[in-house]
Scaffold this motif. Structure first.
Motif, PDB file in Angstrom:
ATOM      1  N   ILE A  84      -8.034  -4.091   5.542  1.00  0.00           N
ATOM      2  CA  ILE A  84      -6.802  -4.749   6.039  1.00  0.00           C
ATOM      3  C   ILE A  84      -5.787  -3.622   5.613  1.00  0.00           C
ATOM      4  CG2 ILE A  84      -5.278  -6.462   5.978  1.00  0.00           C
ATOM      5  CD1 ILE A  84      -7.548  -8.322   5.756  1.00  0.00           C
ATOM      6  N   CYS A  85      -5.604  -3.300   4.470  1.00  0.00           N
ATOM      7  CA  CYS A  85      -4.696  -2.267   4.084  1.00  0.00           C
ATOM      8  C   CYS A  85      -4.781  -0.902   4.602  1.00  0.00           C
ATOM      9  CB  CYS A  85      -4.879  -2.179   2.615  1.00  0.00           C
ATOM     10  SG  CYS A  85      -5.184  -3.699   1.768  1.00  0.00           S
ATOM     11  N   GLU A 145       0.736  -7.812   3.327  1.00  0.00           N
ATOM     12  CA  GLU A 145       1.269  -7.403   2.186  1.00  0.00           C
ATOM     13  C   GLU A 145       1.602  -8.658   1.227  1.00  0.00           C
ATOM     14  OE1 GLU A 145       2.896  -3.567   1.186  1.00  0.00           O
ATOM     15  OE2 GLU A 145       3.148  -3.295   3.250  1.00  0.00           O
ATOM     16  N   LYS A 146       2.265  -9.689   1.999  1.00  0.00           N
ATOM     17  CA  LYS A 146       2.536 -10.951   1.346  1.00  0.00           C
ATOM     18  C   LYS A 146       1.727 -11.997   1.015  1.00  0.00           C
ATOM     19  CE  LYS A 146       7.502  -9.679   2.752  1.00  0.00           C
ATOM     20  NZ  LYS A 146       8.499 -10.179   3.464  1.00  0.00           N
ATOM     21  N   TRP A 147       0.448 -11.757   1.592  1.00  0.00           N
ATOM     22  CA  TRP A 147      -0.755 -12.853   1.715  1.00  0.00           C
ATOM     23  C   TRP A 147      -1.477 -12.997   0.253  1.00  0.00           C
ATOM     24  CZ3 TRP A 147      -3.899 -12.125   7.024  1.00  0.00           C
ATOM     25  CH2 TRP A 147      -2.802 -12.131   7.671  1.00  0.00           C
ATOM     26  N   PRO A 148      -1.710 -14.078  -0.312  1.00  0.00           N
ATOM     27  CA  PRO A 148      -2.132 -14.245  -1.447  1.00  0.00           C
ATOM     28  C   PRO A 148      -3.627 -13.768  -1.320  1.00  0.00           C
ATOM     29  CG  PRO A 148      -0.926 -16.158  -1.286  1.00  0.00           C
ATOM     30  CD  PRO A 148      -0.731 -15.263   0.255  1.00  0.00           C
ATOM     31  N   LEU A 159      -5.081  -4.051  -3.973  1.00  0.00           N
ATOM     32  CA  LEU A 159      -5.709  -3.295  -2.878  1.00  0.00           C
ATOM     33  C   LEU A 159      -4.701  -2.580  -2.059  1.00  0.00           C
ATOM     34  CD1 LEU A 159      -8.261  -5.966  -1.307  1.00  0.00           C
ATOM     35  CD2 LEU A 159      -8.751  -4.105  -2.923  1.00  0.00           C
ATOM     36  N   TRP A 160      -3.614  -3.061  -1.799  1.00  0.00           N
ATOM     37  CA  TRP A 160      -2.313  -2.482  -1.180  1.00  0.00           C
ATOM     38  C   TRP A 160      -1.899  -1.345  -1.951  1.00  0.00           C
ATOM     39  CZ3 TRP A 160      -1.291  -2.778   3.684  1.00  0.00           C
ATOM     40  CH2 TRP A 160      -1.548  -4.068   4.381  1.00  0.00           C
ATOM     41  N   ARG A 161      -1.998  -1.368  -3.308  1.00  0.00           N
ATOM     42  CA  ARG A 161      -1.340  -0.367  -4.192  1.00  0.00           C
ATOM     43  C   ARG A 161      -2.546   0.752  -4.018  1.00  0.00           C
ATOM     44  NH1 ARG A 161       0.358  -4.507  -7.586  1.00  0.00           N
ATOM     45  NH2 ARG A 161      -1.785  -4.541  -8.614  1.00  0.00           N
TER      46      ARG A 161
END
Length: 391
Positions: free
Chosen positions: A46-47, A226-229, A235-237
């Motif tokens: 996703i990221c 990016e704001k989804w728990p 993972l985004w970092r």
């Protein structure tokens, strides 16, 4: 890490390009259909897909797909899907829809039914009757095609063409995703010169610079997921750090953007600065008639005016004839031209080696491809051809 099924949506004609980008990220299990490429991967995709896909429109999580012939069926089958596994109780979850050749042709009714079904499912999980919808955004889409409903959640937010660098636009702007696809289809190599002689606000040269530097197009923007728990921030970092680590910061490209309009060139310079590639592109105010290049085996990639209005046709016809004469002198170069003008080849004075149907917004165009000769072996050791692009 859990496996997810993702859909990268795309403009018609770009499905193979997007599938190639997905496979380049390491996701081999792809299914290519009209307007979309479906693939399975872990949650980190996703990221990575949002950060890296250059030619896709959006990245969607596929929640379910089923045949449906009535509104009751749509409600029950939607309610059976695992919405609370993705959507928290404070989420904002609007529903969008589309219907093509389906018995359920009323899109507003389908949207309302899906919304109600999702709410009922969430009531079961969260034990409450009302959802305030004040948290992160989860845009649900119900897409009906020939009585098959596909239910998804949009991870991207704003379309992926919103790179973050184009704050201002000139007339008839070319989407960043289409510009990137045009470059990909040309098989341009970063060690070769690239010129857009009608660059407008600079989209093609800027996208080429991002590709040449191996810079992820989504690095300067944010995404809804990016704001989804359910998608860990780690993972985004990691995905952003990976993208930063592989940038070719020392590579020097030879990219030129020229245009007769000094005002749009000022926009192009501004956009290149925002994109972080201002030192990779040379901008020059110049008409097509004055196009010259000392380098050999270069690429011209451009999106000239189409002459959509009758009063513009004579000027566009003259421009295409002029392009034919000027480009002819660049006898080792390859040319790639996107236009909706059906007489382009006749005016240009040469039949394309290949052409491909693409859509610039809602305008059906042809992408005319004229392949130049291969460079001598000594110039191509590090970048073997073919110049021609396979389907």
């Amino acid at each position: 890490m859990a496996e997810v099924e993702l859909i990268a949506t795309t403009a018609f004609g770009l499905e193979a390009v997007v599938a190639r980008e997905i496979r380049a990220l390491g996701y081999e299990r792809t299914v290519v259909e009209n307007g979309r490429v479906t693939f399975k991967a872990d949650e980190s995709a996703i990221c990575r897909a949002n950060l890296w896909l250059r030619s896709a429109d959006r990245v969607l999580v596929k929640i379910g797909e089923f045949q449906v012939f009535s509104f009751d069926e749509l409600f029950e089958k939607t309610k059976a899907l695992p919405w609370p596994d993705w959507i928290p109780e404070n989420a904002v979850f609007p529903v969008q829809g589309k219907s093509i050749n389906s018995k359920l042709f009323s899109v507003p009714d389908c949207q309302a039914i899906v919304k109600k079904a999702v709410v009922e499912k969430m009531k079961q999980r969260y034990r409450r009757q009302w959802f305030e919808e004040t948290g992160p955004r989860y845009t649900i889409e119900v897409a009906l095609l020939k009585d098959v409903a596909t239910l998804t959640i949009d991870t991207s937010g704003a379309g992926l063409h919103k790179r973050g660098y184009r704050k201002l636009t000139g007339a008839a702007p070319l989407k960043e995703t289409l510009a990137a696809a045009m470059i990909s289809l040309s098989r341009w190599k970063p060690e070769r010169v690239l010129i857009d002689p009608m660059c407008g606000s600079g989209t093609i040269p800027i996208e080429a610079a991002l590709i040449g530097l191996n810079r992820a197009p989504g690095l300067k923007r944010e995404f809804d997921a990016e704001k989804w728990p359910v998608v860990p921030a780690q993972l985004w970092r990691e995905a952003r750090q990976e993208a930063e680590d592989v940038i070719h910061r020392r590579r020097q490209l030879i990219i030129r953007g020229t245009d007769i309009d000094k005002d749009v060139l000022s926009l192009a310079r501004y956009h290149a600065r925002l994109a972080g590639v201002e030192d990779q592109i040379h901008w020059q105010q110049s008409p097509v008639a004055e196009l010259r290049a000392r380098q050999k085996y270069g690429y011209i990639i451009c999106n000239p005016p189409y002459g959509q209005r009758l009063e513009d046709l004579p000027a566009v016809s003259r421009l295409y004839r002029e392009m034919g004469q000027v480009f002819k002198a660049l006898d080792t170069w390859s040319f790639y031209v996107l236009t909706a003008h059906h007489e382009f080849e006749k005016l240009f004075g040469r039949r394309a080696d290949k052409k491909r149907k693409l859509y610039n917004g809602r305008i059906q165009c042809d992408y005319y491809q004229f392949f130049g000769p291969r460079p001598p072996r000594r110039d191509s050791i590090t970048a073997p051809e073919p110049v021609a692009e396979p389907d």
